[in-house]
Design an enzyme around this catalytic site. Structure first.
Site, PDB file in Angstrom:
ATOM      1  N   ASP A 194       0.817  -1.213   0.000  1.00 49.83           N
ATOM      2  CA  ASP A 194       0.000   0.000   0.000  1.00 49.83           C
ATOM      3  C   ASP A 194       0.854   1.267   0.000  1.00 49.83           C
ATOM      4  OD1 ASP A 194      -2.145  -1.821   0.334  1.00 49.83           O
ATOM      5  OD2 ASP A 194      -1.935  -1.698   2.515  1.00 49.83           O
ATOM      6  N   GLU A 221     -11.317   0.829  -3.215  1.00 51.85           N
ATOM      7  CA  GLU A 221     -10.592   1.371  -2.069  1.00 51.85           C
ATOM      8  C   GLU A 221      -9.441   2.224  -2.582  1.00 51.85           C
ATOM      9  OE1 GLU A 221      -9.620  -2.247  -0.069  1.00 51.85           O
ATOM     10  OE2 GLU A 221      -8.049  -2.807  -1.492  1.00 51.85           O
TER      11      GLU A 221
END
Length: 534
Positions: free
Chosen positions: A36, A201
């Site tokens: 991420d 997301e």
């Protein structure tokens, strides 16, 4: 003569970009469990952060001059007041962060996830990315993977993938906030439901050429992962999806770089564009044994949309022009525990009990004392300190002096995926005889592979890693003649098997196995070394 001059001019015109810039690199640019990624720049300095889940300190901060060579300079979350982890179980904790820089201040915004009904989005600030960072400022907007965007008029917008609760429809939502207090100043509005894949997301907003671009991740964070994008003339939408979504995916790629998604764009100081993103590299049984890693691809803008690496696919070998390469000096593979603090590569599981760790008890040693909790406990203050495994082929070794006072006390070295998936090589006493024990925990199964009587004094413990297996060995009383105990399949340490979102660590641990220990375990040194393949 004219022909020779013309040929010379053409030759230098063709090779000039490669003389002034670097040429080619290998993905991942940050190997091991660093998922991420989010990136920002200040002049020609680049800074990057990644997720850390239940590990402490939280959110490592990396620095680079060329986007390819990265050096860790600190962590964003280093205090219990920032990370109250008492109720955090494996693969909960700190989810995807976003890193931004505005008017001399760095902002890191993230999610503290404890459960579906207990979570919070917050940001911390710093003027120096190496820290210290502030205590959290909370934003009362639900969802995960929050992001921040400053518009030209000074207004600040907050994005996440829920509005007020996890019962909301999964989409990207936005509110205007007061950046000084975190107070929401507007309605929380849905912006985009995505391109049609699941699990939208990782929102990030950028402004370019009069458009607001909303980039997201879809498809879930493994093999169907992808990066998609939409744009609007208005920050509040409506947003139109890119006609060639997904702009990055590995769904149809046979390269080792798989599961590509969760990206962040950056315009380099030379005007070139790039994307950092997460990936996995499958090995045995199609399992990625190093976790989700950070990679890099070039981006071009064509007809008002970003085009990633020309094909929308990333590869391990990237034969493209780069910024001038500025590597950092190589770090020592040996840690002798003679500093006042552990290096930035070391992490604990949840908040550590400081009194169970010491670099002062014995000069040049790391001392650990076990709590009642074990590596198999999903909660509790486990005595463990480890570093990420970053290479398929590696060796990790240490020298341990441990004289347990009770049969329940253990100390050793381990490979740790999560509480119910770990391999442990440790010392234990029984009937006044000390034993070296190799034990595997795989789901609900605990298997004791070997139990070897050993003499007192120091013992060297070693784990050798390959793509497909880990090999455990030991040497007694200062000898360098290691004896192999056993080898075990590496795939069980992959999140594809163990579940969750973290990658494997190699760590040092101590436990009282139900009771607090009284004996200290002394680790004289630790050595982690790459052995061949990345």
């Amino acid at each position: 003569m004219k022909n020779i001059t013309l040929i010379t001019i053409v030759f230098f015109a063709l090779i000039f970009p490669y003389l002034t810039f670097g040429q080619g690199y290998k993905n991942p640019v940050i190997p091991g469990f660093y998922p991420d990624p989010s990136i920002c720049k200040v002049s020609d300095d680049y800074y990057l952060v990644s997720s850390t889940f239940e590990y402490f300190p939280g959110v490592p901060v990396f620095h680079s001059k060329d986007l390819i060579n990265w050096n860790q300079i600190g962590h964003c979350l280093t205090r219990k007041s920032q990370l109250p982890f008492e109720k955090v179980t494996p693969s909960q904790g700190i989810y995807a962060p976003t890193l931004r820089y505005h008017n001399g201040v760095f902002y890191m915004v993230t999610t503290l996830m404890i459960s579906r009904n207990e979570n919070a989005n917050f940001y911390v600030t710093a003027t120096n990315p190496a820290g210290p960072w502030s205590d959290p400022i909370y934003v009362d907007q639900s969802g995960i993977d929050p992001s921040l965007f400053w518009d030209d008029d000074g207004k600040v917008y907050f994005q996440s993938n829920r509005a007020t609760s996890f019962d909301d429809a999964r989409a990207i939502y936005q509110s205007e906030i007061d950046i000084k207090t975190g107070e929401i100043l507007s309605e929380i509005k849905m912006l985009w439901t995505g391109s049609g894949a699941q699990y939208i997301e990782a929102p990030h907003v950028y402004k370019k050429d009069g458009y607001y671009y909303l980039m997201t991740a879809e498809g879930g964070t493994f093999y169907n992962h992808q990066v998609t994008i939409a744009r609007s003339k208005n920050i509040w939408g409506p947003y139109e999806g890119c006609p060639h979504n997904p702009i990055l995916t590995a769904r149809n790629s046979y390269d080792v770089i798989q599961g590509t998604g969760h990206g962040d764009l950056i315009e380099a100081h030379d005007g070139s564009w790039w994307m950092v993103f997460l990936c996995i590299r499958p090995t045995v049984g199609n399992c990625p044994v190093l976790g989700r890693e950070t990679s890099l691809v070039p981006v071009e803008w064509k007809n008002g949309w970003p085009v990633v690496n020309e094909t929308g696919v990333a590869t391990a070998q990237m034969d493209v022009p780069t910024l001038p390469l500025k590597p950092f000096p190589e770090k020592s593979t040996l840690t002798e525990f003679d500093e006042k603090e552990l290096g930035l590569e070391w992490n604990y599981i949840r908040n550590p009990v400081a009194s169970n760790y010491s670099l002062d008890n014995k000069q040049g040693s790391l001392a650990l004392k076990g709590e009642k909790w074990t590596l198999s406990d999903a909660l509790g203050e486990i005595t463990f300190v480890g570093r990420r495994i970053q290479h398929w082929s590696f060796s990790a070794e240490t020298e341990l002096v441990f004289a347990p006072k009770a049969d329940n006390e253990t100390a050793g070295i381990c490979i740790m995926s999560r509480n119910n998936y770990h391999y442990d090589l440790f010392l234990q006493k029984r009937n006044n005889q000390q034993y070296l024990v190799l034990e595997y925990r795989i789901g609900s199964i605990t298997h004791r592979e070997a139990e070897i009587p050993v003499e007192g004094g120091s013992i060297k413990l070693k784990i050798g890693g390959k793509k497909t297996f880990y090999e455990f060995s030991y040497a007694e009383n200062g000898s360098s003649n290691y004896h192999t105990i056993a080898s075990v399949d590496s795939r069980f340490m992959s999140a594809d098997v163990s579940g969750g979102y973290t990658g494997p660590y190699v760590g040092l641990f101590a436990s009282g196995n139900g009771e607090k220990s009284t004996a200290w375990a002394y680790y004289d040194w630790f050595k982690y070394q790459e052995k061949g393949e990345l």
